[in-house]
Scaffold this motif. Structure first.
Motif, PDB file in Angstrom:
ATOM      1  N   ASP A 127       0.806  -1.218   0.000  1.00 30.79           N
ATOM      2  CA  ASP A 127       0.000   0.000   0.000  1.00 30.79           C
ATOM      3  C   ASP A 127       0.845   1.278   0.000  1.00 30.79           C
ATOM      4  N   ALA A 128       2.179   1.150  -0.082  1.00 31.26           N
ATOM      5  CA  ALA A 128       3.062   2.317  -0.124  1.00 31.26           C
ATOM      6  C   ALA A 128       3.231   2.787  -1.571  1.00 31.26           C
ATOM      7  N   ALA A 129       3.362   4.097  -1.749  1.00 30.76           N
ATOM      8  CA  ALA A 129       3.523   4.670  -3.090  1.00 30.76           C
ATOM      9  C   ALA A 129       4.969   4.675  -3.555  1.00 30.76           C
ATOM     10  N   GLY A 130       5.885   4.405  -2.642  1.00 28.87           N
ATOM     11  CA  GLY A 130       7.314   4.365  -2.947  1.00 28.87           C
ATOM     12  C   GLY A 130       8.047   3.866  -1.728  1.00 28.87           C
ATOM     13  N   PRO A 131       9.343   3.649  -1.849  1.00 30.53           N
ATOM     14  CA  PRO A 131      10.115   3.179  -0.699  1.00 30.53           C
ATOM     15  C   PRO A 131      10.051   4.149   0.483  1.00 30.53           C
ATOM     16  N   HIS A 132       9.886   3.570   1.691  1.00 31.05           N
ATOM     17  CA  HIS A 132       9.904   4.337   2.935  1.00 31.05           C
ATOM     18  C   HIS A 132      11.267   4.136   3.595  1.00 31.05           C
ATOM     19  N   LEU A 133      11.904   5.224   3.959  1.00 29.10           N
ATOM     20  CA  LEU A 133      13.196   5.158   4.652  1.00 29.10           C
ATOM     21  C   LEU A 133      12.904   4.979   6.139  1.00 29.10           C
ATOM     22  N   VAL A 134      12.848   3.735   6.582  1.00 28.76           N
ATOM     23  CA  VAL A 134      12.314   3.383   7.901  1.00 28.76           C
ATOM     24  C   VAL A 134      13.141   3.923   9.063  1.00 28.76           C
ATOM     25  N   ARG A 135      14.418   4.118   8.887  1.00 27.68           N
ATOM     26  CA  ARG A 135      15.275   4.628   9.956  1.00 27.68           C
ATOM     27  C   ARG A 135      15.385   6.147   9.927  1.00 27.68           C
ATOM     28  N   ASP A 136      15.296   6.754   8.760  1.00 27.98           N
ATOM     29  CA  ASP A 136      15.679   8.156   8.589  1.00 27.98           C
ATOM     30  C   ASP A 136      14.538   9.144   8.378  1.00 27.98           C
ATOM     31  N   ALA A 137      13.341   8.668   8.132  1.00 31.77           N
ATOM     32  CA  ALA A 137      12.199   9.568   7.927  1.00 31.77           C
ATOM     33  C   ALA A 137      11.367   9.641   9.198  1.00 31.77           C
ATOM     34  N   ARG A 162      -2.258  10.264  -0.258  1.00 33.25           N
ATOM     35  CA  ARG A 162      -3.198   9.168  -0.023  1.00 33.25           C
ATOM     36  C   ARG A 162      -3.076   8.595   1.383  1.00 33.25           C
ATOM     37  N   ARG A 163      -1.887   8.761   1.969  1.00 35.94           N
ATOM     38  CA  ARG A 163      -1.654   8.183   3.293  1.00 35.94           C
ATOM     39  C   ARG A 163      -0.471   8.893   3.916  1.00 35.94           C
ATOM     40  N   VAL A 164      -0.526   9.102   5.235  1.00 37.02           N
ATOM     41  CA  VAL A 164       0.584   9.671   5.993  1.00 37.02           C
ATOM     42  C   VAL A 164       0.978   8.658   7.059  1.00 37.02           C
ATOM     43  N   VAL A 165       2.274   8.333   7.120  1.00 39.73           N
ATOM     44  CA  VAL A 165       2.795   7.379   8.093  1.00 39.73           C
ATOM     45  C   VAL A 165       3.795   8.111   8.983  1.00 39.73           C
ATOM     46  N   ARG A 166       3.490   8.175  10.265  1.00 39.63           N
ATOM     47  CA  ARG A 166       4.405   8.790  11.241  1.00 39.63           C
ATOM     48  C   ARG A 166       5.332   7.693  11.746  1.00 39.63           C
ATOM     49  N   ARG A 167       6.646   7.858  11.564  1.00 38.75           N
ATOM     50  CA  ARG A 167       7.602   6.808  11.908  1.00 38.75           C
ATOM     51  C   ARG A 167       8.381   7.086  13.186  1.00 38.75           C
ATOM     52  N   HIS A 168       8.806   8.320  13.390  1.00 45.31           N
ATOM     53  CA  HIS A 168       9.637   8.674  14.545  1.00 45.31           C
ATOM     54  C   HIS A 168       9.157  10.007  15.111  1.00 45.31           C
ATOM     55  N   HIS A 169       9.469  10.261  16.356  1.00 47.06           N
ATOM     56  CA  HIS A 169       9.087  11.532  16.984  1.00 47.06           C
ATOM     57  C   HIS A 169      10.301  12.440  17.148  1.00 47.06           C
ATOM     58  N   GLN A 170      11.230  12.361  16.212  1.00 46.25           N
ATOM     59  CA  GLN A 170      12.399  13.234  16.232  1.00 46.25           C
ATOM     60  C   GLN A 170      12.087  14.532  15.494  1.00 46.25           C
ATOM     61  N   ARG A 171      12.909  15.533  15.751  1.00 51.09           N
ATOM     62  CA  ARG A 171      12.738  16.829  15.106  1.00 51.09           C
ATOM     63  C   ARG A 171      13.190  16.761  13.651  1.00 51.09           C
ATOM     64  N   PRO A 172      12.637  17.649  12.798  1.00 51.16           N
ATOM     65  CA  PRO A 172      12.990  17.612  11.374  1.00 51.16           C
ATOM     66  C   PRO A 172      14.400  18.113  11.097  1.00 51.16           C
ATOM     67  N   LEU A 173      14.975  17.612  10.013  1.00 53.69           N
ATOM     68  CA  LEU A 173      16.249  18.088   9.493  1.00 53.69           C
ATOM     69  C   LEU A 173      15.968  19.302   8.622  1.00 53.69           C
ATOM     70  N   LEU A 174      16.759  20.363   8.794  1.00 53.60           N
ATOM     71  CA  LEU A 174      16.606  21.598   8.033  1.00 53.60           C
ATOM     72  C   LEU A 174      17.845  21.842   7.185  1.00 53.60           C
ATOM     73  N   TYR A 175      17.667  22.621   6.110  1.00 52.20           N
ATOM     74  CA  TYR A 175      18.786  23.000   5.261  1.00 52.20           C
ATOM     75  C   TYR A 175      18.656  24.471   4.898  1.00 52.20           C
ATOM     76  N   GLY A 176      19.732  25.217   5.119  1.00 52.87           N
ATOM     77  CA  GLY A 176      19.779  26.625   4.752  1.00 52.87           C
ATOM     78  C   GLY A 176      21.207  27.115   4.888  1.00 52.87           C
ATOM     79  N   LEU A 177      21.533  28.186   4.194  1.00 50.48           N
ATOM     80  CA  LEU A 177      22.895  28.719   4.185  1.00 50.48           C
ATOM     81  C   LEU A 177      23.909  27.624   3.871  1.00 50.48           C
ATOM     82  N   ARG A 178      23.458  26.651   3.039  1.00 49.95           N
ATOM     83  CA  ARG A 178      24.274  25.508   2.592  1.00 49.95           C
ATOM     84  C   ARG A 178      24.787  24.655   3.757  1.00 49.95           C
TER      85      ARG A 178
END
Length: 186
Positions: A127-137, A162-178
């Motif tokens: 039922d997944a639309a693509g690979p899920h990165l189980v450790r990193d997402a 179509r579906r949202v899967v919550r995997r971990h309760h860690q904070r998001p990774l951000l990118y800015g100023l390279r």
């Protein structure tokens, strides 16, 4: 004239003869890249499976919500990439929102390494639309393609979530100023 909320609005085009003038020529790519580096964003890996069952994926910071009803987002993918080809061929993709400890994964999927899916854990259930990165997402959105639009060297892909899967309760990774950073602790 253009209308906005029933009111006519004048739209300017071309050069403006004041300080802060708008040029008709485009900005240089490096100038644009520098400008956008000052706009921090979350980091994701967009993934899909090609017709031969091979997982494809690329790091993507160009993700945006579009609509709540129906739930729709957009991603911008490099034209000609194997990931874009897998997305358009299958009509499906997953957006893996990376958590604070996944910088290495973001760099791996930005590198073009052909063995990237052999270097980390992932899964794709029926039922997944693509690979899920189980450790990193921290969260994954499974999407169906509703529209694509080519602009320059990228293609904007609109996907109905179509579906949202919550995997971990860690904070998001951000990118800015390279640079990669975690969401600050409060």
């Amino acid at each position: 004239m253009t209308e906005y909320a029933g009111e006519p609005v004048r739209v300017r085009t071309g050069a403006v003869g004041t300080a802060g003038a708008v040029k008709t020529a485009g900005a240089a790519p490096e100038e644009f890249r520098t400008m956008m580096s000052g706009f921090p964003t979350g980091v994701s890996v967009v993934s899909a499976t090609d017709p031969d069952g091979v997982p494809r994926g690329m790091t993507c910071s160009a993700v945006c919500s579009v609509s709540l009803d129906p739930p729709t987002l957009l991603v911008c993918l490099r034209d000609g990439s194997p990931t874009l080809e897998a997305v358009t061929d299958s009509g499906l993709f997953a957006v893996n929102l990376l958590h604070e400890d996944a910088q290495g994964t973001a760099e791996l999927f930005a590198s073009g390494d052909p063995d990237r899916f052999q270097l980390l854990p992932w899964e794709q259930t029926p039922d997944a639309a693509g690979p899920h990165l189980v450790r990193d997402a921290h969260t994954v959105a499974d999407c169906g393609v509703v529209l694509t639009q080519r602009v320059g060297d990228h293609v904007t892909v609109y996907g109905e979530v179509r579906r949202v899967v919550r995997r971990h309760h860690q904070r998001p990774l951000l990118y800015g100023l390279r640079q990669f950073r975690a969401w600050p602790r409060s």
